[in-house]
Design a protein around this motif. Structure first.
Motif, PDB file in Angstrom:
ATOM      1  N   VAL A   1     -22.463  83.419  60.295  1.00  0.00           N
ATOM      2  CA  VAL A   1     -22.459  84.118  59.007  1.00  0.00           C
ATOM      3  C   VAL A   1     -22.684  83.192  57.814  1.00  0.00           C
ATOM      4  CG1 VAL A   1     -19.918  84.131  58.766  1.00  0.00           C
ATOM      5  CG2 VAL A   1     -21.259  85.867  57.623  1.00  0.00           C
ATOM      6  N   ALA A   2     -22.023  82.049  57.782  1.00  0.00           N
ATOM      7  CA  ALA A   2     -22.191  81.169  56.619  1.00  0.00           C
ATOM      8  C   ALA A   2     -23.582  80.524  56.562  1.00  0.00           C
ATOM      9  CB  ALA A   2     -21.087  80.115  56.581  1.00  0.00           C
TER      10      ALA A   2
ATOM     11  N   GLU B   1      -9.794  89.156  68.270  1.00  0.00           N
ATOM     12  CA  GLU B   1      -8.597  89.700  68.914  1.00  0.00           C
ATOM     13  C   GLU B   1      -8.735  89.772  70.437  1.00  0.00           C
ATOM     14  OE1 GLU B   1      -7.908  93.729  67.805  1.00  0.00           O
ATOM     15  OE2 GLU B   1      -9.924  94.375  68.345  1.00  0.00           O
TER      16      GLU B   1
ATOM     17  N   ASN C   1      -8.106  81.220  61.468  1.00  0.00           N
ATOM     18  CA  ASN C   1      -8.668  81.992  60.344  1.00  0.00           C
ATOM     19  C   ASN C   1     -10.077  82.476  60.613  1.00  0.00           C
ATOM     20  OD1 ASN C   1      -6.276  81.180  59.323  1.00  0.00           O
ATOM     21  ND2 ASN C   1      -7.101  80.022  57.612  1.00  0.00           N
ATOM     22  N   LEU C   2     -10.324  82.941  61.827  1.00  0.00           N
ATOM     23  CA  LEU C   2     -11.627  83.554  62.104  1.00  0.00           C
ATOM     24  C   LEU C   2     -11.720  84.864  61.348  1.00  0.00           C
ATOM     25  CD1 LEU C   2     -12.045  82.999  65.946  1.00  0.00           C
ATOM     26  CD2 LEU C   2     -13.035  81.688  64.062  1.00  0.00           C
ATOM     27  N   PHE C   3     -12.949  85.272  61.049  1.00  0.00           N
ATOM     28  CA  PHE C   3     -13.150  86.565  60.399  1.00  0.00           C
ATOM     29  C   PHE C   3     -12.957  87.657  61.448  1.00  0.00           C
ATOM     30  CE2 PHE C   3     -16.028  83.779  57.778  1.00  0.00           C
ATOM     31  CZ  PHE C   3     -15.073  83.583  56.798  1.00  0.00           C
ATOM     32  N   GLN C   4     -11.933  88.479  61.238  1.00  0.00           N
ATOM     33  CA  GLN C   4     -11.512  89.422  62.268  1.00  0.00           C
ATOM     34  C   GLN C   4     -12.539  90.528  62.517  1.00  0.00           C
ATOM     35  OE1 GLN C   4      -8.635  88.987  64.074  1.00  0.00           O
ATOM     36  NE2 GLN C   4      -8.514  87.056  62.970  1.00  0.00           N
ATOM     37  N   ASN C   5     -13.379  90.789  61.523  1.00  0.00           N
ATOM     38  CA  ASN C   5     -14.329  91.897  61.651  1.00  0.00           C
ATOM     39  C   ASN C   5     -15.661  91.444  62.245  1.00  0.00           C
ATOM     40  OD1 ASN C   5     -14.573  90.415  59.172  1.00  0.00           O
ATOM     41  ND2 ASN C   5     -16.080  91.916  58.505  1.00  0.00           N
ATOM     42  N   LEU C   6     -15.761  90.175  62.621  1.00  0.00           N
ATOM     43  CA  LEU C   6     -17.029  89.663  63.150  1.00  0.00           C
ATOM     44  C   LEU C   6     -16.843  89.130  64.569  1.00  0.00           C
ATOM     45  CD1 LEU C   6     -18.315  87.638  60.045  1.00  0.00           C
ATOM     46  CD2 LEU C   6     -18.828  90.002  60.655  1.00  0.00           C
TER      47      LEU C   6
ATOM     48  N   ARG D   1     -17.768  77.130  64.406  1.00  0.00           N
ATOM     49  CA  ARG D   1     -18.106  77.656  63.084  1.00  0.00           C
ATOM     50  C   ARG D   1     -18.222  76.526  62.061  1.00  0.00           C
ATOM     51  NH1 ARG D   1     -14.184  81.923  59.973  1.00  0.00           N
ATOM     52  NH2 ARG D   1     -12.793  80.119  59.956  1.00  0.00           N
TER      53      ARG D   1
ATOM     54  N   TYR E   1     -14.770  89.861  69.935  1.00  0.00           N
ATOM     55  CA  TYR E   1     -14.088  89.790  68.651  1.00  0.00           C
ATOM     56  C   TYR E   1     -12.877  88.862  68.789  1.00  0.00           C
ATOM     57  CZ  TYR E   1     -16.943  93.509  66.727  1.00  0.00           C
ATOM     58  OH  TYR E   1     -17.998  94.222  66.245  1.00  0.00           O
TER      59      TYR E   1
ATOM     60  N   ASN F   1     -19.209  85.001  63.568  1.00  0.00           N
ATOM     61  CA  ASN F   1     -18.322  84.076  62.873  1.00  0.00           C
ATOM     62  C   ASN F   1     -19.005  82.723  62.665  1.00  0.00           C
ATOM     63  OD1 ASN F   1     -15.304  84.359  62.098  1.00  0.00           O
ATOM     64  ND2 ASN F   1     -15.576  85.803  63.799  1.00  0.00           N
TER      65      ASN F   1
END
Lengths: 231, 244
Positions: free
Chosen positions: B103-104, B138, B90-95, B152, B136, B100
């Motif tokens: 960010v938090a 992907e 569940n990584l953030f795909q846009n980061l 993360r 990224y 990743n």
């Protein structure tokens, strides 16, 4: 052949200064109607979609209103919305320009439809992304801004633009309340004796000039989305 | 005082009970592994503790503070101190990998960006991805993505780390690299609650192992004891099938 030669002979007179002025003004009016209605509608649609998914219980009444608005205006024909805005503002005794009335009607319809398109974009974001954000204590708006919107807008933009291109064609209905946009200009020119073939061929090209670049942009965005689907 | 105190916890989905009363106390620095068949409630226990599947009964206390799952404030407090790593990363795909991880801490914990990015880079280095900071998700293999997900979670400095079948979605040849990272963490004294099907790994890193069956902990013991001489007949049966 006869038609062509008569059209050709009519052209110099048709493209005279005052007619060009009229067409130019009508073109700008259609463009302004489209752009202001679509841009404000898109922003409001985004806000509605965000509101509709908001988790806060305090916002529940607002959420209901948003849903009612979206469901209602998606089901009313544009012409009816236009008449509704026209007569409601008349009945309230407001002195509002016809152009503004048309913009408001386009805004209402565009907001309802883009809200629905963006909502579908939100739903296209996997639940796991929302959950990952939730367990890291992202608030609703931070989740939207950082994680969901980049993802959702990419998938919602092409259909949103396709819809807005359709809406540009609907602005022709503003002629019904007397706004001098392209269709109204066409009507006025034919009633002054110019041949309908020439007039409407010209109008057609002008509509195309507005919607084609937007459609191209939509296709470009779609292609870019395809290239970076998982970003 | 226990880091995490779970008492008589129940939870379920849409009226179907999954957890039927789980009690477990995890001490500071302990690694407790949950094993058992699919559907025995291992993952649901982790998801309930972090509030993704809110408990329907019982209690959870973190560092002595009881958690009220109906209160957003209490849940926030809990999630500031407990992190979870998911089976599907569940990584953030846009980061990027670095974003990743960062960010938090930057956006939620409001720590200074420069400091966080340095730490994020160091954490990614620690999980062996120091050269993939700008990649990224992907562009990364499953094993690499899962290591980013672990980094993360660590960036949040959790008091308790929950690992939910973190190697189950990986190709067999990528399992080792992820388990190595976790084994490394266990050696560092991070408190962990681990759901895993990798019995060799469980045996090696756990301080205690809980065997779950039908929504309860059927047996809880040190790994050497549980693997050598399980008492519960269901545990005997399960271990006979999975340990060869």
């Amino acid at each position: 052949m006869m038609l062509l030669s008569s059209l050709l002979s009519e052209m110099p007179r048709f493209f005279g200064y005052y007619n060009l002025l009229l067409l130019g003004q009508a073109f700008l009016t259609t463009l302004a109607l489209s752009v202001s209605g679509c841009v404000s509608g898109f922003c409001a649609g985004l806000a509605l979609a965000v509101l509709r998914r908001a988790p806060s219980r305090a916002l529940l009444p607002l959420r209901w209103l948003a849903m009612l608005f979206i469901e209602a205006f998606r089901r009313i024909p544009f012409l009816v919305t236009l008449m509704l805005v026209f007569f409601v503002t008349q009945a309230m005794g407001l002195d509002i320009a016809l152009f503004t009335i048309a913009v408001v009607a386009i805004f209402l319809i565009a907001a309802a439809f883009t809200a629905e398109i963006i909502r579908a974009g939100f739903n296209a974001v996997p639940a796991a992304q929302w959950q990952a954000a939730a367990v890291m204590n992202f608030g609703y708006l931070a989740t939207l801004r950082l994680i969901v919107l980049p993802h959702a807008l990419r998938s919602a933009l092409p259909p949103a633009i396709a819809y807005l291109v359709m809406l540009i064609k609907d602005t022709a209905l503003a002629s019904q309340i007397g706004v001098l946009e392209l269709t109204q200009a066409a009507r006025s020119l034919t009633s002054r004796g110019y041949s309908a073939e020439l007039v409407y061929a010209t109008i057609l090209i002008l509509y195309f000039a507005i919607s084609y670049p937007l459609a191209r942009m939509g296709r470009w965005l779609e292609k870019r989305h395809g290239a970076a689907r998982h970003r | 005082m226990a880091q995490l105190d779970i008492a008589d916890l129940t939870a379920g989905y849409g009226g179907t009970p999954i957890l039927r009363g789980v009690s477990l106390s995890v001490a500071r620095g302990e690694v407790v592994s949950l094993i058992g068949r699919s559907g025995s409630g291992k993952s649901t226990l982790l998801r309930s503790v972090i509030g993704l599947t809110p408990p329907t009964g019982g209690s959870v206390a973190l560092q002595g503070t009881p958690i009220d799952y109906a209160s957003r404030r209490s849940l926030r407090w809990l999630r500031d101190r407990v992190a979870i790593v998911f089976q599907q990363f569940n990584l953030f795909q846009n980061l990027t990998a670095l974003d990743n991880v960062a960010v938090a801490p930057v956006q939620v914990q409001k720590r200074p960006r420069g400091e966080v990015r340095d730490e994020a880079a160091a954490l990614l280095g620690r999980v062996g991805l120091g050269d993939r900071l700008g990649a990224y998700p992907e562009q990364l293999s499953g094993g690499q993505q899962q290591r980013v997900a672990i980094a993360r979670a660590l960036a949040l400095h959790p008091a308790v780390l929950l690992l939910d079948e973190v190697t189950s979605a990986l190709d067999p040849e990528l399992v080792g690299e992820v388990l190595d990272v976790i084994g490394d963490l266990a050696g560092d004294g991070i408190t962990m609650l681990v759901v895993s099907h990798e019995m060799g790994f469980v045996r090696e890193v756990s301080t205690r192992v809980a065997f779950m069956a039908e929504g309860r902990i059927a047996e809880l013991a040190a790994p050497a004891t549980l693997f050598a001489a399980p008492q519960d007949p269901r545990a005997q049966d399960f271990l006979a099938r999975v340990v060869r």
